[in-house]
Design a protein around this motif. Structure first.
Motif, mmCIF file in Angstrom:
data_model
loop_
_atom_site.group_PDB
_atom_site.id
_atom_site.type_symbol
_atom_site.label_atom_id
_atom_site.label_comp_id
_atom_site.label_asym_id
_atom_site.label_seq_id
_atom_site.Cartn_x
_atom_site.Cartn_y
_atom_site.Cartn_z
ATOM 1 N N GLU A 127 -44.055 20.547 19.784
ATOM 2 C CA GLU A 127 -43.766 20.347 18.362
ATOM 3 C C GLU A 127 -42.466 21.005 17.892
ATOM 4 O OE1 GLU A 127 -45.609 18.624 16.086
ATOM 5 O OE2 GLU A 127 -47.037 18.013 17.631
ATOM 6 N N TYR A 128 -41.953 22.013 18.625
ATOM 7 C CA TYR A 128 -40.825 22.794 18.134
ATOM 8 C C TYR A 128 -39.752 22.986 19.202
ATOM 9 C CZ TYR A 128 -44.217 24.235 14.582
ATOM 10 O OH TYR A 128 -45.153 24.247 13.586
ATOM 11 N N PHE A 129 -38.505 23.166 18.731
ATOM 12 C CA PHE A 129 -37.423 23.687 19.565
ATOM 13 C C PHE A 129 -37.523 25.204 19.474
ATOM 14 C CE2 PHE A 129 -35.309 19.665 18.230
ATOM 15 C CZ PHE A 129 -35.162 19.111 19.481
ATOM 16 N N ILE A 130 -37.584 25.883 20.598
ATOM 17 C CA ILE A 130 -37.713 27.343 20.601
ATOM 18 C C ILE A 130 -36.313 27.938 20.698
ATOM 19 C CG2 ILE A 130 -38.704 29.321 21.781
ATOM 20 C CD1 ILE A 130 -40.851 27.270 22.813
ATOM 21 N N LEU A 131 -35.880 28.611 19.637
ATOM 22 C CA LEU A 131 -34.534 29.160 19.580
ATOM 23 C C LEU A 131 -34.468 30.579 20.122
ATOM 24 C CD1 LEU A 131 -33.620 27.870 16.005
ATOM 25 C CD2 LEU A 131 -33.208 26.758 18.205
ATOM 26 N N TYR A 189 -38.181 11.358 16.919
ATOM 27 C CA TYR A 189 -37.245 10.883 17.937
ATOM 28 C C TYR A 189 -36.900 11.989 18.931
ATOM 29 C CZ TYR A 189 -33.791 12.858 14.680
ATOM 30 O OH TYR A 189 -33.087 13.684 13.840
ATOM 31 N N ASP A 190 -36.922 13.251 18.505
ATOM 32 C CA ASP A 190 -36.691 14.366 19.424
ATOM 33 C C ASP A 190 -37.832 14.462 20.435
ATOM 34 O OD1 ASP A 190 -34.303 15.187 18.239
ATOM 35 O OD2 ASP A 190 -35.359 16.437 16.774
ATOM 36 N N LYS A 191 -39.067 14.265 19.955
ATOM 37 C CA LYS A 191 -40.224 14.318 20.852
ATOM 38 C C LYS A 191 -40.157 13.204 21.877
ATOM 39 C CE LYS A 191 -43.173 16.207 17.252
ATOM 40 N NZ LYS A 191 -44.343 15.974 16.421
ATOM 41 N N ARG A 192 -39.743 12.002 21.450
ATOM 42 C CA ARG A 192 -39.609 10.875 22.383
ATOM 43 C C ARG A 192 -38.527 11.142 23.415
ATOM 44 N NH1 ARG A 192 -39.629 6.443 17.720
ATOM 45 N NH2 ARG A 192 -41.875 6.287 17.385
ATOM 46 N N GLN A 193 -37.418 11.713 22.969
ATOM 47 C CA GLN A 193 -36.316 12.019 23.876
ATOM 48 C C GLN A 193 -36.744 13.061 24.908
ATOM 49 O OE1 GLN A 193 -32.896 13.617 21.860
ATOM 50 N NE2 GLN A 193 -31.500 13.008 23.500
ATOM 51 N N THR A 194 -37.470 14.083 24.485
ATOM 52 C CA THR A 194 -37.958 15.105 25.404
ATOM 53 C C THR A 194 -38.922 14.499 26.426
ATOM 54 O OG1 THR A 194 -37.757 16.768 23.667
ATOM 55 C CG2 THR A 194 -39.123 17.335 25.549
ATOM 56 N N ALA A 195 -39.815 13.625 25.965
ATOM 57 C CA ALA A 195 -40.763 12.976 26.871
ATOM 58 C C ALA A 195 -40.025 12.096 27.878
ATOM 59 C CB ALA A 195 -41.768 12.152 26.084
ATOM 60 N N ALA A 196 -38.980 11.403 27.441
ATOM 61 C CA ALA A 196 -38.205 10.552 28.356
ATOM 62 C C ALA A 196 -37.492 11.397 29.413
ATOM 63 C CB ALA A 196 -37.189 9.728 27.566
ATOM 64 N N LYS A 197 -36.940 12.540 29.014
ATOM 65 C CA LYS A 197 -36.273 13.427 29.977
ATOM 66 C C LYS A 197 -37.269 13.951 31.011
ATOM 67 C CE LYS A 197 -32.567 15.265 27.094
ATOM 68 N NZ LYS A 197 -32.067 16.471 26.427
#
Length: 149
Positions: A13-17, A125-133
């Motif tokens: 759910e999050y980008f961890i900074l 869209y970030d979640k989809r991109q992460t799943a694709a990677k």
């Protein structure tokens, strides 16, 4: 370091900074229950109030063999950090709109520690991109494994 519990949903759910290590104020029967692995971080979050850091939503099941003394499984627990670190996190949360999320719970020597992440929410869209990677990396590993055998 012995891992007790991991918040996998937070990584989705999050980008961890940034990551911080904090101690947690527990009672004796809660530590016994944690040693057995009866803890859930799925819906947990952290909050700063009056210059102190608290963790909310952590479910620590009551210890079965404990007699009369039972604690609330969802009670608010205090996290132990230096005031400078808490003030710095408070500034980033208020100014940048970030979130404090507990990422994992682990033993360091005999003490229970919490890894707290300063996080930014992901869009769909970030979640989809992460799943694709991740899917692409998985296919690459499979191809390399098949070539080596």
């Amino acid at each position: 370091m012995k891992q007790i519990c991991d918040n996998r949903q937070a990584r989705h759910e999050y980008f961890i900074l940034e990551r911080y290590e904090a101690g947690i104020a527990l009672q004796g029967n809660e530590v016994k229950s944690i040693r057995l692995g009866h803890v859930n971080l799925k819906d947990a979050w952290c909050d700063i109030s009056n210059g102190e850091l608290f963790i909310k939503g952590v479910h620590i099941s009551p210890y079965e063999k404990d007699g009369l003394f039972r604690t609330d499984p969802l009670r608010v627990r205090k996290l132990l950090m230096h005031h400078r670190e808490i003030d710095r996190m408070f500034g980033k949360v208020k100014q940048d709109g970030l979130t404090l999320v507990p990422l994992s719970l682990y033993f360091k020597d005999s003490r229970v520690k919490v890894e707290v992440g300063l996080c930014k929410g992901k869009k769909l869209y970030d979640k989809r991109q992460t799943a694709a990677k991740q899917d692409a990396q998985r296919q690459i590993r499979r191809a390399i494994k098949e070539m080596n055998t």
